[in-house]
Design a protein around this motif. Structure first.
Motif, PDB file in Angstrom:
ATOM      1  N   ASP A   1       0.863  -1.180   0.000  1.00 32.36           N
ATOM      2  CA  ASP A   1       0.000   0.000   0.000  1.00 32.36           C
ATOM      3  C   ASP A   1       0.896   1.226   0.000  1.00 32.36           C
ATOM      4  O   ASP A   1       1.598   1.490   0.980  1.00 32.36           O
ATOM      5  CB  ASP A   1      -0.921  -0.020   1.235  1.00 32.36           C
ATOM      6  CG  ASP A   1      -1.897   1.154   1.267  1.00 32.36           C
ATOM      7  OD1 ASP A   1      -1.784   2.053   0.405  1.00 32.36           O
ATOM      8  OD2 ASP A   1      -2.758   1.173   2.172  1.00 32.36           O
ATOM      9  N   LYS A   2       0.881   1.967  -1.113  1.00 33.67           N
ATOM     10  CA  LYS A   2       1.771   3.138  -1.214  1.00 33.67           C
ATOM     11  C   LYS A   2       1.268   4.312  -0.381  1.00 33.67           C
ATOM     12  O   LYS A   2       1.993   5.283  -0.184  1.00 33.67           O
ATOM     13  CB  LYS A   2       1.882   3.592  -2.679  1.00 33.67           C
ATOM     14  CG  LYS A   2       2.241   2.496  -3.681  1.00 33.67           C
ATOM     15  CD  LYS A   2       3.574   1.855  -3.405  1.00 33.67           C
ATOM     16  CE  LYS A   2       3.995   0.909  -4.529  1.00 33.67           C
ATOM     17  NZ  LYS A   2       3.105  -0.240  -4.727  1.00 33.67           N
ATOM     18  N   GLY A   3       0.011   4.234   0.126  1.00 31.87           N
ATOM     19  CA  GLY A   3      -0.537   5.351   0.882  1.00 31.87           C
ATOM     20  C   GLY A   3      -0.548   6.608   0.028  1.00 31.87           C
ATOM     21  O   GLY A   3      -0.996   6.600  -1.118  1.00 31.87           O
ATOM     22  N   GLY A   4      -0.014   7.695   0.587  1.00 33.18           N
ATOM     23  CA  GLY A   4       0.074   8.936  -0.175  1.00 33.18           C
ATOM     24  C   GLY A   4       1.418   9.130  -0.844  1.00 33.18           C
ATOM     25  O   GLY A   4       1.659  10.166  -1.476  1.00 33.18           O
ATOM     26  N   TRP A   5       2.316   8.152  -0.717  1.00 29.94           N
ATOM     27  CA  TRP A   5       3.630   8.219  -1.360  1.00 29.94           C
ATOM     28  C   TRP A   5       3.483   7.867  -2.837  1.00 29.94           C
ATOM     29  O   TRP A   5       2.581   7.130  -3.236  1.00 29.94           O
ATOM     30  CB  TRP A   5       4.612   7.269  -0.689  1.00 29.94           C
ATOM     31  CG  TRP A   5       4.918   7.600   0.747  1.00 29.94           C
ATOM     32  CD1 TRP A   5       4.051   7.586   1.803  1.00 29.94           C
ATOM     33  CD2 TRP A   5       6.181   8.001   1.279  1.00 29.94           C
ATOM     34  NE1 TRP A   5       4.673   7.950   2.958  1.00 29.94           N
ATOM     35  CE2 TRP A   5       6.005   8.204   2.679  1.00 29.94           C
ATOM     36  CE3 TRP A   5       7.446   8.184   0.738  1.00 29.94           C
ATOM     37  CZ2 TRP A   5       7.041   8.604   3.505  1.00 29.94           C
ATOM     38  CZ3 TRP A   5       8.490   8.570   1.573  1.00 29.94           C
ATOM     39  CH2 TRP A   5       8.286   8.786   2.931  1.00 29.94           C
ATOM     40  N   VAL A   6       4.384   8.389  -3.679  1.00 24.20           N
ATOM     41  CA  VAL A   6       4.335   8.153  -5.110  1.00 24.20           C
ATOM     42  C   VAL A   6       5.634   7.501  -5.567  1.00 24.20           C
ATOM     43  O   VAL A   6       6.685   7.676  -4.947  1.00 24.20           O
ATOM     44  CB  VAL A   6       4.106   9.463  -5.897  1.00 24.20           C
ATOM     45  CG1 VAL A   6       2.734  10.046  -5.576  1.00 24.20           C
ATOM     46  CG2 VAL A   6       5.214  10.491  -5.603  1.00 24.20           C
ATOM     47  N   ILE A   7       5.541   6.739  -6.659  1.00 25.67           N
ATOM     48  CA  ILE A   7       6.729   6.121  -7.234  1.00 25.67           C
ATOM     49  C   ILE A   7       7.402   7.104  -8.184  1.00 25.67           C
ATOM     50  O   ILE A   7       6.769   7.646  -9.085  1.00 25.67           O
ATOM     51  CB  ILE A   7       6.377   4.827  -7.991  1.00 25.67           C
ATOM     52  CG1 ILE A   7       5.831   3.768  -7.031  1.00 25.67           C
ATOM     53  CG2 ILE A   7       7.601   4.279  -8.724  1.00 25.67           C
ATOM     54  CD1 ILE A   7       5.430   2.479  -7.720  1.00 25.67           C
ATOM     55  N   ASP A   8       8.695   7.318  -7.973  1.00 28.01           N
ATOM     56  CA  ASP A   8       9.483   8.178  -8.851  1.00 28.01           C
ATOM     57  C   ASP A   8      10.544   7.314  -9.523  1.00 28.01           C
ATOM     58  O   ASP A   8      11.398   6.741  -8.856  1.00 28.01           O
ATOM     59  CB  ASP A   8      10.138   9.292  -8.042  1.00 28.01           C
ATOM     60  CG  ASP A   8      10.851  10.317  -8.919  1.00 28.01           C
ATOM     61  OD1 ASP A   8      10.990  10.064 -10.127  1.00 28.01           O
ATOM     62  OD2 ASP A   8      11.272  11.351  -8.392  1.00 28.01           O
ATOM     63  N   GLN A   9      10.475   7.214 -10.857  1.00 26.96           N
ATOM     64  CA  GLN A   9      11.445   6.418 -11.609  1.00 26.96           C
ATOM     65  C   GLN A   9      12.310   7.286 -12.513  1.00 26.96           C
ATOM     66  O   GLN A   9      13.103   6.783 -13.292  1.00 26.96           O
ATOM     67  CB  GLN A   9      10.705   5.355 -12.419  1.00 26.96           C
ATOM     68  CG  GLN A   9      10.356   5.657 -13.864  1.00 26.96           C
ATOM     69  CD  GLN A   9       9.602   6.954 -14.115  1.00 26.96           C
ATOM     70  OE1 GLN A   9       8.938   7.475 -13.236  1.00 26.96           O
ATOM     71  NE2 GLN A   9       9.732   7.501 -15.310  1.00 26.96           N
ATOM     72  N   GLN A  10      12.214   8.611 -12.381  1.00 27.97           N
ATOM     73  CA  GLN A  10      12.860   9.504 -13.339  1.00 27.97           C
ATOM     74  C   GLN A  10      14.381   9.407 -13.331  1.00 27.97           C
ATOM     75  O   GLN A  10      15.024   9.764 -14.314  1.00 27.97           O
ATOM     76  CB  GLN A  10      12.458  10.953 -13.047  1.00 27.97           C
ATOM     77  CG  GLN A  10      10.988  11.222 -13.246  1.00 27.97           C
ATOM     78  CD  GLN A  10      10.564  12.556 -12.637  1.00 27.97           C
ATOM     79  OE1 GLN A  10      10.452  13.545 -13.329  1.00 27.97           O
ATOM     80  NE2 GLN A  10      10.320  12.566 -11.344  1.00 27.97           N
ATOM     81  N   SER A  11      14.947   8.925 -12.231  1.00 25.74           N
ATOM     82  CA  SER A  11      16.405   8.828 -12.138  1.00 25.74           C
ATOM     83  C   SER A  11      16.880   7.380 -12.208  1.00 25.74           C
ATOM     84  O   SER A  11      17.978   7.056 -11.762  1.00 25.74           O
ATOM     85  CB  SER A  11      16.889   9.482 -10.835  1.00 25.74           C
ATOM     86  OG  SER A  11      16.583  10.851 -10.842  1.00 25.74           O
ATOM     87  N   PHE A  12      16.044   6.511 -12.776  1.00 28.61           N
ATOM     88  CA  PHE A  12      16.420   5.099 -12.911  1.00 28.61           C
ATOM     89  C   PHE A  12      17.756   4.956 -13.629  1.00 28.61           C
ATOM     90  O   PHE A  12      18.568   4.095 -13.288  1.00 28.61           O
ATOM     91  CB  PHE A  12      15.320   4.351 -13.668  1.00 28.61           C
ATOM     92  CG  PHE A  12      15.409   2.855 -13.594  1.00 28.61           C
ATOM     93  CD1 PHE A  12      14.527   2.130 -12.819  1.00 28.61           C
ATOM     94  CD2 PHE A  12      16.383   2.162 -14.308  1.00 28.61           C
ATOM     95  CE1 PHE A  12      14.604   0.744 -12.746  1.00 28.61           C
ATOM     96  CE2 PHE A  12      16.470   0.783 -14.249  1.00 28.61           C
ATOM     97  CZ  PHE A  12      15.579   0.072 -13.468  1.00 28.61           C
ATOM     98  N   VAL A  13      18.008   5.797 -14.629  1.00 29.68           N
ATOM     99  CA  VAL A  13      19.221   5.658 -15.434  1.00 29.68           C
ATOM    100  C   VAL A  13      20.486   5.917 -14.621  1.00 29.68           C
ATOM    101  O   VAL A  13      21.564   5.455 -15.004  1.00 29.68           O
ATOM    102  CB  VAL A  13      19.199   6.596 -16.660  1.00 29.68           C
ATOM    103  CG1 VAL A  13      18.134   6.165 -17.640  1.00 29.68           C
ATOM    104  CG2 VAL A  13      18.994   8.047 -16.245  1.00 29.68           C
ATOM    105  N   VAL A  14      20.376   6.637 -13.517  1.00 26.30           N
ATOM    106  CA  VAL A  14      21.563   6.893 -12.693  1.00 26.30           C
ATOM    107  C   VAL A  14      21.522   6.149 -11.367  1.00 26.30           C
ATOM    108  O   VAL A  14      22.555   5.951 -10.733  1.00 26.30           O
ATOM    109  CB  VAL A  14      21.756   8.405 -12.424  1.00 26.30           C
ATOM    110  CG1 VAL A  14      22.086   9.133 -13.708  1.00 26.30           C
ATOM    111  CG2 VAL A  14      20.545   9.028 -11.762  1.00 26.30           C
ATOM    112  N   MET A  15      20.340   5.697 -10.932  1.00 21.00           N
ATOM    113  CA  MET A  15      20.215   4.971  -9.673  1.00 21.00           C
ATOM    114  C   MET A  15      20.035   3.469  -9.855  1.00 21.00           C
ATOM    115  O   MET A  15      20.300   2.691  -8.956  1.00 21.00           O
ATOM    116  CB  MET A  15      19.018   5.496  -8.869  1.00 21.00           C
ATOM    117  CG  MET A  15      19.186   6.871  -8.292  1.00 21.00           C
ATOM    118  SD  MET A  15      17.728   7.347  -7.337  1.00 21.00           S
ATOM    119  CE  MET A  15      17.729   6.100  -6.032  1.00 21.00           C
ATOM    120  N   GLY A  16      19.516   3.065 -11.023  1.00 25.21           N
ATOM    121  CA  GLY A  16      19.210   1.667 -11.241  1.00 25.21           C
ATOM    122  C   GLY A  16      17.970   1.209 -10.512  1.00 25.21           C
ATOM    123  O   GLY A  16      17.748   0.020 -10.307  1.00 25.21           O
ATOM    124  N   SER A  17      17.126   2.162 -10.112  1.00 23.71           N
ATOM    125  CA  SER A  17      15.953   1.811  -9.318  1.00 23.71           C
ATOM    126  C   SER A  17      14.976   2.973  -9.286  1.00 23.71           C
ATOM    127  O   SER A  17      15.328   4.126  -9.560  1.00 23.71           O
ATOM    128  CB  SER A  17      16.375   1.468  -7.880  1.00 23.71           C
ATOM    129  OG  SER A  17      15.251   1.188  -7.067  1.00 23.71           O
TER     130      SER A  17
END
Length: 600
Positions: free
Chosen positions: A32-48
């Motif tokens: 349950d993500k609750g009010g948190w959001v998924i951010d994938q915009q930096s996947f290319v530098v974080m790998g996640s």
């Protein structure tokens, strides 16, 4: 990192961890993500991906999940996070709550804006099952990448990117072969307007298509996550057939940053795609790996941004509609990024010297009038405004933009977004406090946390569109998409630059009008990757020409052309270049709506 070294590193980590018990939790996989959001915009530098508490100054609901431990006992807790706005300490504070009890450590206020692991103390695990929650304390974009529980008193999880990537893959068991999707005629990566139109066009020509998008919605900059209206004309075409699919995607003109998400038609876009029997839609899937055979792409691998499940997509042809030219770059396609010089291109509008300057990224926002007076927190960590300089607006338009060569729009995506947030929150805090007569009953209704990019890589094709092509209205034999937008090259607003030189977040422009002109088909495929198409803002142009081709209705028509051309590549077992060299009359006949599909 070299493949052999990476393999040895994974083996070393695996052997080292064999005597230890780790419970590794990626926050984006919370039940349950609750009010948190998924951010994938930096996947290319974080790998996640990671979770972020995007509450616009109001704490969000807890994200929660349940984990299982291999055995009872003492475990040390590590939390991977950062302080995104350390001035000297930022606002992104949160707690990790285990079985209803928060750890003593408050995270997100370390004073360091580098992603790393922070110790959370030691816990006693008395039951194999445990509830975990992320408890936001501020609503100001606290973020958490992962949580690690280890029974080793000496183990410290790695911070360096290569080691962390290897550790993450080992813990997620991503070394196994990914799930194999069915083979496709055309694999389209990027579900913005260009990619969606390419997928639909190819599907309606009878091709089996995969459409892969790294967010939960289609539309890219025109989605409810970013909220940029469609620009460019579809009614001035030399070939009226082009633009029909763009019209289906078009939800009218809600403007930029409209606070009503429904105005951008996310559900309708998805319904149109799902109604196509030849399209397999893969949302929430970030493609990060390309497999090649010689100068051809044979497969791409994507990871679900929430579950981390990996899928391998094989195909005959691929279309890079990512905007960033991600697939082209991974495949070794020739590309440019930044401005060419006048000497290189002969363009009067080109820079005197080549540089890394690019148009920036916008995070739009909007406020609404309410019935009661509201307050907004003090923001000492944000950009500071004054009576001398502030922006007296109740919503954003395109001008709220960061980049301009000060940041790399790909590798610095998180920094750019965070800089935009510091500008938005700082200005709003000033307005609420110092312009109360106007803003007392207004509150922030929406702030984009996904950046709306304009410019990054441009993949090179057999033709590179130039300023002269545009302004002279050159009609090449393969001229297809009719473009109408001005040459629109943004730059820092002079007053904003005066007060925030090197940290500008507000743009200006000069619109140079052009007559309708056509974009050659040769701009829509790679010059050195033989089965790669592209559509959108990453096509083969100079920086100056890009200023006109980049708007979304124009990009959507590029996608339509790619779909038609992909049909011919399959029909004749040829390449995108082969369509130009041998079958251009048939492509143009399809575009002119003169030839029924399937007939020469």
């Amino acid at each position: 990192m070299q493949p052999l070294f990476r393999t040895l590193l994974l083996l070393f980590i695996s052997l080292k961890l064999s005597a230890q018990d780790h419970v590794f939790l990626e926050t984006e996989s919370f039940t349950d993500k609750g009010g948190w959001v998924i951010d994938q915009q930096s996947f290319v530098v974080m790998g996640s991906s990671y979770l972020m508490a995007h509450g616009m100054g109001r704490p969000v609901k807890d994200a929660t999940t349940t984990i299982l431990f291999p055995k009872k006992g003492k475990y040390r807790v590590w939390v991977r996070t950062k302080d995104w706005a350390p001035f000297p300490k930022g606002p992104g504070k949160f707690q990790v709550v285990l079985n209803g009890k928060p750890l003593n450590q408050v995270f997100g206020e370390s004073g360091s804006d580098v992603w790393k692991w922070y110790p959370g103390g030691e816990i006693e695990v008395q039951n194999e099952q445990m509830s975990v929650a992320l408890h936001d304390l501020t609503g100001f974009n606290g973020r958490c990448d992962a949580i690690l529980f280890t029974n080793s008193p000496t183990f410290i999880p790695p911070d360096k990117l290569d080691a962390m990537t290897a550790f993450r893959k080992q813990q997620l068991k991503l070394t196994d072969a990914p799930t194999q999707a069915n083979n496709f005629d055309l694999v389209v990566i990027g579900g913005g307007i260009a990619g969606t139109c390419a997928a639909i066009s190819a599907s309606r020509m009878g091709l089996k298509v995969a459409l892969i998008q790294d967010r939960p919605v289609l539309g890219g900059n025109n989605s409810s996550e970013i909220r940029v209206h469609l620009m460019g004309d579809v009614d001035k075409n030399h070939y009226p057939k082009l633009g029909r699919i763009v019209r289906e995607m078009d939800n009218g003109d809600p403007g930029n940053g409209n606070p009503d998400a429904k105005e951008y038609g996310d559900a309708r876009k998805t319904a149109i795609v799902k109604g196509e029997r030849n399209i397999s839609l893969f949302l929430n899937t970030h493609v990060y790996k390309v497999e090649k055979n010689g100068d051809k792409i044979v497969a791409v691998v994507g990871r679900d941004i929430a579950t981390n499940k990996e899928t391998r997509f094989t195909g005959t042809f691929f279309s890079d509609c990512t905007g960033d030219g991600t697939i082209g770059e991974l495949a070794g396609a020739e590309f440019r990024m930044g401005r060419e010089s006048k000497a290189e291109t002969g363009e009067s509008l080109a820079a005197d010297k080549a540089d890394n300057f690019t148009l920036g990224t916008s995070n739009l926002w909007a406020s609404l009038e309410r019935d009661t007076v509201s307050s907004f927190p003090e923001t000492p960590w944000a950009i500071q405004f004054s009576d001398e300089y502030h922006i007296d607006d109740s919503k954003a338009d395109w001008q709220w933009e960061t980049g301009f060569g000060n940041f790399n729009t790909i590798t610095d995506a998180e920094k750019i977004r965070d800089h935009n947030l510091r500008a938005i929150y700082g200005n709003w805090s000033y307005l609420k406090k110092n312009k109360a007569a106007k803003y007392a009953k207004r509150e922030l209704a929406w702030v984009a946390y996904i950046g709306g990019k304009r410019e990054s890589r441009r993949l090179m094709g057999d033709h590179v569109l130039t300023q002269m092509d545009i302004q002279e209205g050159k009609q090449y034999p393969d001229g297809t998409v009719t473009a109408t937008w001005t040459i629109d090259l943004h730059f820092p607003d002079e007053r904003n630059k005066k007060y925030f030189e090197g940290q500008e977040f507000f743009a200006g422009t000069k619109h140079i009008k052009v007559a309708p002109y056509t974009i050659p088909y040769r701009c829509l495929y790679s010059k050195n990757i033989s089965n790669l198409f592209m559509a959108g803002r990453n096509i083969s142009t100079t920086h100056v020409a890009f200023g006109s081709t980049r708007v979304m209705r124009t990009c959507g028509m590029m996608g339509e052309v790619v779909g038609f051309a992909a049909y011919l590549t399959k029909k004749y077992n040829t390449s995108p270049r082969g369509v130009y060299q041998e079958y251009l009359p048939e492509l143009m006949a399809i575009i002119k709506d003169e030839t029924p599909p399937g007939k020469p």
